[in-house]
Design a protein around this motif. Structure first.
Motif, PDB file in Angstrom:
ATOM      1  N   VAL A 538      33.059  21.681   9.990  1.00 50.42           N
ATOM      2  CA  VAL A 538      32.610  20.991   8.781  1.00 50.42           C
ATOM      3  C   VAL A 538      32.123  19.591   9.119  1.00 50.42           C
ATOM      4  O   VAL A 538      31.032  19.168   8.713  1.00 50.42           O
ATOM      5  CB  VAL A 538      33.753  20.935   7.744  1.00 50.42           C
ATOM      6  CG1 VAL A 538      33.295  20.175   6.498  1.00 50.42           C
ATOM      7  CG2 VAL A 538      34.205  22.333   7.376  1.00 50.42           C
ATOM      8  N   GLY A 539      32.918  18.883   9.898  1.00 48.90           N
ATOM      9  CA  GLY A 539      32.530  17.531  10.281  1.00 48.90           C
ATOM     10  C   GLY A 539      31.259  17.507  11.109  1.00 48.90           C
ATOM     11  O   GLY A 539      30.453  16.565  11.007  1.00 48.90           O
ATOM     12  N   VAL A 545      23.750  16.197   9.683  1.00 52.53           N
ATOM     13  CA  VAL A 545      22.871  15.769   8.598  1.00 52.53           C
ATOM     14  C   VAL A 545      22.614  14.270   8.679  1.00 52.53           C
ATOM     15  O   VAL A 545      21.479  13.787   8.527  1.00 52.53           O
ATOM     16  CB  VAL A 545      23.477  16.153   7.232  1.00 52.53           C
ATOM     17  CG1 VAL A 545      22.689  15.517   6.087  1.00 52.53           C
ATOM     18  CG2 VAL A 545      23.519  17.661   7.078  1.00 52.53           C
ATOM     19  N   GLY A 546      23.668  13.532   8.929  1.00 51.55           N
ATOM     20  CA  GLY A 546      23.507  12.086   9.047  1.00 51.55           C
ATOM     21  C   GLY A 546      22.634  11.701  10.223  1.00 51.55           C
ATOM     22  O   GLY A 546      21.771  10.817  10.115  1.00 51.55           O
ATOM     23  N   ARG A 547      22.849  12.389  11.349  1.00 49.71           N
ATOM     24  CA  ARG A 547      22.037  12.089  12.543  1.00 49.71           C
ATOM     25  C   ARG A 547      20.567  12.450  12.322  1.00 49.71           C
ATOM     26  O   ARG A 547      19.659  11.720  12.751  1.00 49.71           O
ATOM     27  CB  ARG A 547      22.599  12.891  13.729  1.00 49.71           C
ATOM     28  CG  ARG A 547      21.897  12.621  15.047  1.00 49.71           C
ATOM     29  CD  ARG A 547      22.073  11.182  15.467  1.00 49.71           C
ATOM     30  NE  ARG A 547      21.483  10.927  16.773  1.00 49.71           N
ATOM     31  CZ  ARG A 547      21.279   9.724  17.275  1.00 49.71           C
ATOM     32  NH1 ARG A 547      21.626   8.633  16.568  1.00 49.71           N
ATOM     33  NH2 ARG A 547      20.748   9.579  18.470  1.00 49.71           N
ATOM     34  N   THR A 548      20.339  13.578  11.623  1.00 50.76           N
ATOM     35  CA  THR A 548      18.958  13.977  11.332  1.00 50.76           C
ATOM     36  C   THR A 548      18.257  12.938  10.475  1.00 50.76           C
ATOM     37  O   THR A 548      17.094  12.583  10.696  1.00 50.76           O
ATOM     38  CB  THR A 548      18.949  15.336  10.619  1.00 50.76           C
ATOM     39  OG1 THR A 548      19.594  16.307  11.444  1.00 50.76           O
ATOM     40  CG2 THR A 548      17.527  15.785  10.307  1.00 50.76           C
ATOM     41  N   GLY A 549      18.963  12.430   9.471  1.00 54.08           N
ATOM     42  CA  GLY A 549      18.383  11.382   8.638  1.00 54.08           C
ATOM     43  C   GLY A 549      18.047  10.130   9.428  1.00 54.08           C
ATOM     44  O   GLY A 549      16.996   9.510   9.216  1.00 54.08           O
ATOM     45  N   MET A 550      18.964   9.787  10.345  1.00 51.52           N
ATOM     46  CA  MET A 550      18.714   8.596  11.157  1.00 51.52           C
ATOM     47  C   MET A 550      17.498   8.794  12.062  1.00 51.52           C
ATOM     48  O   MET A 550      16.650   7.895  12.198  1.00 51.52           O
ATOM     49  CB  MET A 550      19.951   8.280  12.007  1.00 51.52           C
ATOM     50  CG  MET A 550      21.143   7.791  11.192  1.00 51.52           C
ATOM     51  SD  MET A 550      22.576   7.457  12.227  1.00 51.52           S
ATOM     52  CE  MET A 550      21.924   6.139  13.254  1.00 51.52           C
ATOM     53  N   LEU A 551      17.383   9.976  12.690  1.00 45.64           N
ATOM     54  CA  LEU A 551      16.233  10.239  13.564  1.00 45.64           C
ATOM     55  C   LEU A 551      14.924  10.250  12.775  1.00 45.64           C
ATOM     56  O   LEU A 551      13.888   9.735  13.226  1.00 45.64           O
ATOM     57  CB  LEU A 551      16.426  11.583  14.276  1.00 45.64           C
ATOM     58  CG  LEU A 551      17.559  11.628  15.323  1.00 45.64           C
ATOM     59  CD1 LEU A 551      17.736  13.047  15.842  1.00 45.64           C
ATOM     60  CD2 LEU A 551      17.253  10.670  16.479  1.00 45.64           C
TER      61      LEU A 551
END
Length: 587
Positions: A538-539, A545-551
């Motif tokens: 889950v984590g 998702v967070g990393r994808t947004g940052m990239l």
């Protein structure tokens, strides 16, 4: 100031319970309902009742609670406000159970007692054993209470009412009655520490000794016996439930007595003794006869007196000596200092142990004989349950005498054996037994602690005669012989300085270890698996998702160069691309 207020409130409330019992004595039975509401054909609400059983238990609870509250004035000085508040709430919860004529009201008192026991057992929260004992007691009793809750619903829905006085076994189908009473029995087994939920009670001993006296003598564990006595007609109507109760009680009383024979700490011996004596009461109830019910309640009353007395005596040893372990107490005993320095404690503890062992003339002798006689009468009618109970109680009586005499001799008397049985209780370091403690300041407890001991010591004798002397001389002779058969081996071993303790008994049959492997280890692995799944599965998605947004944001940021020519070129390319796309779609 707050502590003083709670001390006064605690003593006052306990005396009020005693006064209520006195005022209700001889009054016609009555019931009063309130806050009722209808749900379909069911009426759900609260109700209280007064009858002989109510008066009896109110008197027992009130007297023991008063003794505990007064004794605690001199015993406990750490966090007294919360302590006395919880003891008062604990007493009020038991009173609620006793006066309840509604299964829901009874459940409220039942659950509040469980919560109070958790907090009181863990009173010395800075000690790890107190914290673990409190958690263990809470979890095991809550497990039993799940069955208890379902049992209430099964019985109430099956009978069409939750009023105890209106429950009629003839109006409940046999299958529903058996299912409901068996579920209620699960809660009783948990609350009264019977097999297989027996291990929490001995591990609750790190709590204050007055709390132990209250739990073992008048509340909590005694609530299970009271419940079956209150719903006796329901339980007696189910042969299956009574057979299960007889088996559980018979196995428990023998198991606990064997564990008590090998325990090397006063409070732990008494804890296992409580488990065993409660099983004797349950065995009398399992007979399903009026004599069996009377004998169980008789033994409940006498047990409250001598077991409360013994735990308060153990508290004096802890308070004055600093330990209730045999190995420590024997260092004072070698020169006879303990019984000389604590004469009142020695005398009252002797009376309590005598009553527990069933010495003729004591209250415990008469109540235990009543159980044996009820079992014998039932067995003579050809009932197998009667024979099982009779044999179990007789064997338990002999073992009870053994561990009572063993504890009395080792704690208070110097063995005549060579070198005083050095190392009898200290296998790892036998020479530690030679240490001479400083006994110059050793003296008996203050009278605020000793007065409850004297009162309960008198009750441990007098209560046997309150209902008149109804003694079967043959049964009395048999139980006396059984007590001697248990006492003589204990004396013989003590006189030779020996205390053999089989490993299986020292480890208490390894039940705790078994439960740890069966339940604690799998739950711990499941918890670790859950944590790992949360972190790595889950984590991982959340972090992805967070990393994808940052990239993505970093990529879009690279497009923002600040060069107008680049922006115009991109706009022209976009327009051309849209035109081409439109042409393709149009064709």
């Amino acid at each position: 100031m707050i502590a003083t207020a709670w001390r006064v409130t605690g003593v006052g409330f306990s005396l009020l319970v005693v006064l209520a019992a006195g005022l209700l004595y001889g009054v016609e039975p009555d019931q009063t309902s309130f806050l009722n509401s209808s749900v379909g054909d069911l009426t759900i609400g609260f109700a209280v009742r007064t009858d002989d059983l109510t008066v009896l238990l109110l008197a027992v609870v009130g007297v023991i609670a008063t003794c505990v509250q007064v004794y605690s004035l001199g015993y406990l000085h750490e966090r007294p406000a919360s302590y006395h508040a919880l003891v008062t709430l604990f007493t009020a919860a038991m009173v609620t159970v006793v006066v309840a004529d509604s299964l829901f009201l009874l459940l409220i008192g039942w659950e509040v007692m469980g919560a109070c026991s958790y907090l009181l057992i863990g009173h010395y929260w800075e000690r790890r054993d107190a914290r673990s004992g409190a958690v263990k007691a809470f979890l095991m009793t809550r497990f039993g209470d799940v069955g208890f809750l379902f049992g209430i619903f099964v019985i109430g829905v099956g009978a069409g009412t939750f009023r105890i006085s209106e429950l009629d076994p003839s109006q409940i189908s046999p299958d529903v009655l058996t299912t409901g009473t068996l579920l209620l029995l699960v809660g009783v087994v948990g609350k009264s520490a019977q097999i297989p939920l027996q291990t929490w009670l001995p591990d609750a001993m790190p709590g204050p000794s007055p709390v132990s006296a209250l739990i073992h003598a008048a509340t909590m564990v005694a609530a299970g016996v009271f419940l079956i006595a209150r719903l006796f007609d329901l339980f007696a109507a189910s042969e299956t439930t009574m057979t299960v109760l007889a088996i559980v009680a018979s196995v428990t009383m023998l198991f606990a007595a064997l564990c008590a024979m090998a325990a090397v700490e006063v409070k732990r011996v008494l804890a296992w003794s409580t488990v065993s004596q409660l099983a004797i009461m349950f065995s009398a109830l399992s007979l399903g006869t009026a004599d069996g019910r009377h004998a169980a309640l008789f033994h409940l009353v006498t047990h409250a007196a001598f077991k409360g007395l013994l735990f308060l005596c153990a508290g004096v040893l802890l308070h004055q000596v600093g330990s209730a372990a045999f190995v420590v107490l024997r260092r004072y005993t070698r020169r006879g200092r303990l019984r000389k320095a604590l004469p009142v404690t020695f005398a009252t503890m002797t009376i309590g142990l005598a009553s527990l062992a069933g010495v003729p003339g004591t209250a415990g002798f008469f109540s235990k004989d009543a159980v044996v006689e009820a079992a014998w009468e039932h067995a003579r009618d050809g009932a197998v349950v009667g024979w099982v109970v009779l044999v179990s109680v007789c064997l338990t009586a002999a073992m009870t005498a053994f561990y009572c005499v063993r504890m009395w001799l080792w704690v208070f008397f110097r063995t005549p054996a060579l070198a005083g049985a050095m190392g009898a209780f200290e296998d790892d370091d036998p020479m530690a037994d030679l240490e001479e403690p400083d006994s110059s300041k050793l003296r008996d407890a203050p009278w605020v602690m000793l007065s409850p001991l004297v009162l309960l010591a008198v009750a441990s004798i007098v209560l046997g005669y309150v209902d008149g002397v109804h003694l079967n001389w043959i049964v009395g002779l048999v139980t006396t012989v059984l007590a001697l058969l248990g006492a003589l081996p204990a004396y013989s071993l003590w006189s030779r300085g020996a205390d053999p303790r089989p490993v299986v008994l020292e480890r208490e049959f390894g039940i705790d270890t078994l439960y740890h492997r069966m339940f604690a280890v799998p739950v711990r692995w499941l918890a670790r698996l859950t944590v790992a799944g949360d972190q790595d599965v889950v984590g991982a998605y959340v972090r992805a998702v967070g990393r994808t947004g940052m990239l993505a944001s970093q990529g879009f940021r690279r497009l923002q160069t600040g060069n107008v020519q680049s922006y115009l070129t991109a706009a022209v390319v976009g327009v051309v691309a849209l035109a081409v796309l439109a042409g393709v779609i149009g064709s």
